[in-house]
Design a protein around this motif. Structure first.
Motif, short mmCIF file in Angstrom:
data_model
loop_
_atom_site.label_atom_id
_atom_site.label_comp_id
_atom_site.label_asym_id
_atom_site.label_seq_id
_atom_site.Cartn_x
_atom_site.Cartn_y
_atom_site.Cartn_z
N ALA A 263 0.83 -1.20 0.00
CA ALA A 263 0.00 0.00 0.00
C ALA A 263 0.87 1.25 0.00
O ALA A 263 0.58 2.23 -0.71
CB ALA A 263 -0.92 0.00 1.23
N ALA A 264 1.94 1.24 0.78
CA ALA A 264 2.84 2.39 0.84
C ALA A 264 3.50 2.66 -0.51
O ALA A 264 3.73 3.83 -0.88
CB ALA A 264 3.91 2.16 1.91
N MET A 265 3.80 1.61 -1.26
CA MET A 265 4.34 1.79 -2.60
C MET A 265 3.34 2.56 -3.47
O MET A 265 3.71 3.49 -4.20
CB MET A 265 4.65 0.43 -3.25
N ALA A 266 2.08 2.16 -3.39
CA ALA A 266 1.04 2.83 -4.17
C ALA A 266 0.88 4.28 -3.73
O ALA A 266 0.72 5.18 -4.56
CB ALA A 266 -0.29 2.08 -4.03
N VAL A 267 0.93 4.51 -2.42
CA VAL A 267 0.80 5.87 -1.90
C VAL A 267 1.95 6.74 -2.40
O VAL A 267 1.76 7.91 -2.77
CB VAL A 267 0.76 5.84 -0.36
N GLY A 268 3.16 6.18 -2.43
CA GLY A 268 4.32 6.94 -2.91
C GLY A 268 4.20 7.32 -4.38
O GLY A 268 4.46 8.47 -4.76
N VAL A 269 3.78 6.37 -5.21
CA VAL A 269 3.59 6.66 -6.64
C VAL A 269 2.48 7.67 -6.83
O VAL A 269 2.57 8.60 -7.65
CB VAL A 269 3.29 5.36 -7.42
N GLY A 270 1.40 7.52 -6.06
CA GLY A 270 0.28 8.45 -6.17
C GLY A 270 0.69 9.88 -5.82
O GLY A 270 0.27 10.84 -6.48
N ARG A 271 1.50 10.02 -4.78
CA ARG A 271 1.94 11.36 -4.41
C ARG A 271 2.81 11.98 -5.50
O ARG A 271 2.69 13.17 -5.81
CB ARG A 271 2.73 11.32 -3.09
N ALA A 272 3.68 11.16 -6.10
CA ALA A 272 4.53 11.67 -7.18
C ALA A 272 3.67 12.18 -8.34
O ALA A 272 3.92 13.26 -8.89
CB ALA A 272 5.46 10.56 -7.67
N ALA A 273 2.63 11.42 -8.70
CA ALA A 273 1.77 11.81 -9.81
C ALA A 273 0.97 13.07 -9.48
O ALA A 273 0.80 13.96 -10.33
CB ALA A 273 0.82 10.67 -10.17
N LEU A 274 0.48 13.18 -8.25
CA LEU A 274 -0.27 14.36 -7.85
C LEU A 274 0.60 15.62 -7.88
O LEU A 274 0.16 16.68 -8.32
CB LEU A 274 -0.87 14.17 -6.46
N GLU A 275 1.82 15.50 -7.41
CA GLU A 275 2.71 16.66 -7.41
C GLU A 275 3.02 17.12 -8.84
O GLU A 275 3.05 18.31 -9.13
CB GLU A 275 4.00 16.33 -6.66
N GLU A 276 3.24 16.14 -9.73
CA GLU A 276 3.53 16.49 -11.12
C GLU A 276 2.31 17.11 -11.78
O GLU A 276 2.42 18.08 -12.55
CB GLU A 276 3.98 15.25 -11.88
N LEU A 277 1.14 16.55 -11.49
CA LEU A 277 -0.09 17.09 -12.07
C LEU A 277 -0.35 18.52 -11.58
O LEU A 277 -0.72 19.40 -12.35
CB LEU A 277 -1.27 16.20 -11.74
N PHE A 304 -8.68 17.31 -9.45
CA PHE A 304 -7.47 17.19 -8.63
C PHE A 304 -7.83 17.08 -7.15
O PHE A 304 -7.27 16.24 -6.43
CB PHE A 304 -6.55 18.39 -8.85
N ILE A 305 -8.77 17.90 -6.69
CA ILE A 305 -9.17 17.87 -5.28
C ILE A 305 -9.77 16.51 -4.93
O ILE A 305 -9.52 15.96 -3.86
CB ILE A 305 -10.15 19.02 -4.99
#
Length: 373
Positions: A263-277, A304-305
């Motif tokens: 789950a933490a792996m998914a959370v990390g990737v998700g945060r990266a994508a949100l920051e880039e977006l 985004f929200i």
């Protein structure tokens, strides 16, 4: 017992180390090893040695084994702890923020190490605690139903003879050991499923092939066959006794450790994508205003929200599962929920980020399309 999901100050240095590795080691070579599938990321050896040294000095907890050690420390009744499990979660999250495939390729941080930490005896921890272990569960005939294991481990004197085939073994051709799930007596059902530590370069162990994958290409994914593979009986993790009433709670405890890590792996990737977006939207004049209702904002800002709120929920579920493990609370349900929620969320976040970024999202100029894959 009160629950606190605030990140402890004692983890500040650990977070900084992991984030620095994500941004300065993983990100610069992320595209390189995405395009060069099955090539070993030699840059990780130095990082692994650094983590090992810091861990030995008590200054880092990149591996999962630390969770057990912290969880078993005696403490006064009612005192809450943010310990080794949460530390491992933070490391997985931050490293995956850099590149999840490279994180899975980091020596001595395999999913099999979490299995060893979860159920090994003290003697086994002393003997096997420093190996790099992949984990072999899935077979051609089943996926998530771990009770359907058909691989067998037959006791012959002071050795077990393992037969069966495993698929989707992460780091299967790189790790020096494999934690194999097999049944010691198929007539007894799931209670007879045990986990065994097997050296990868061992008679009867064959890496059949490496999979060509859509994503996570930096990490090798292997098919491994076991044919009359003989290992010492002492390589069965935990107790060899088959308790039909208890079921296979011992090996399932492995999932209580590894599901929050996934789950933490998914959370990390998700945060990266949100920051880039967010960066792309702001560069194009789209402001995200948390003081205004989403319906009164640009459609992309409103989306985004929504994505960010789902991400926050997956993050909190993941931290809760780790916190419960550190505080010796049964967390099987929470561990499963965190993995399911974070997995769905990261798919939604990354795919929607590619869509909202338009042509640049589909190109290889940035990493959005890679994170989606």
């Amino acid at each position: 017992m009160a629950i606190s999901l605030e990140l402890p100050k004692k983890f500040a240095m650990n977070i900084d180390q992991a984030r620095q590795a994500a941004l300065e080691v993983f990100r610069p070579i992320s595209r390189k090893y995405d395009l060069a599938e099955h090539a070993y990321p030699v840059e990780l050896d130095t990082l692994a040695a650094l983590y090992d040294g810091l861990s030995a000095a008590g200054q880092a907890g990149a591996g999962a084994a630390g969770g057990r050690a912290d969880a078993e420390k005696k403490r006064p009744e009612g005192v809450v702890v943010n310990g080794g499990n949460m530390q491992s979660i933070i490391n997985s999250l931050e490293a995956s923020y850099g590149d999840v495939g490279l994180m899975l390729s980091l020596p001595f941080q395999g999913l099999g190490n979490a299995a060893i930490a979860a159920v090994a005896t003290d003697e086994q921890l002393e003997r096997l605690g420093k190996v790099w272990a992949s984990m072999a569960i899935t077979e051609p005939s089943f996926g998530s139903d771990s009770a359907a294991v058909t691989a067998t481990a037959t006791l012959d004197g002071d050795e077990y003879v393992i037969n069966g085939e495993k698929i989707f073994v992460t780091a299967g051709s790189r790790a020096d050991h494999i934690v194999v799930w097999a049944s010691v007596d198929r007539s007894l059902g799931r209670a007879a499923i045990k986990s065994f530590v097997v050296p990868r370069e061992h008679p009867g162990v064959t890496v059949v092939r490496l999979e060509e994958k859509l994503g996570i290409r930096a990490s090798d994914t292997a098919v491994i066959r076991f044919e009359d593979c003989r290992i010492p009986a002492g390589n069965l993790l935990g107790s060899p006794e088959v308790d039909v009433k208890k079921g296979f709670g011992g090996v399932m405890q492995t999932f209580d450790n590894t599901r929050p890590m996934v789950a933490a792996m998914a959370v990390g990737v998700g945060r990266a994508a949100l920051e880039e977006l967010r960066r792309i939207l702001e560069e194009n004049g789209i402001e995200i205003d948390y003081d205004r209702p989403a319906i009164d904002q640009h459609a992309a800002a409103a989306e985004f929200i929504r994505l960010e709120s789902d991400w926050e929920a997956s993050y909190l579920l993941t931290m809760r599962a780790a916190w419960m493990a550190d505080n010796k609370q049964p967390n099987s349900l929470e561990a499963s929920m965190s993995k399911a929620k974070a997995g769905r969320t990261v798919n939604d976040v990354t795919n929607k980020a590619v869509e909202l970024a338009s042509t640049v999202g589909y190109s290889e100029r940035i990493l959005l399309e890679k994170w989606a894959r």
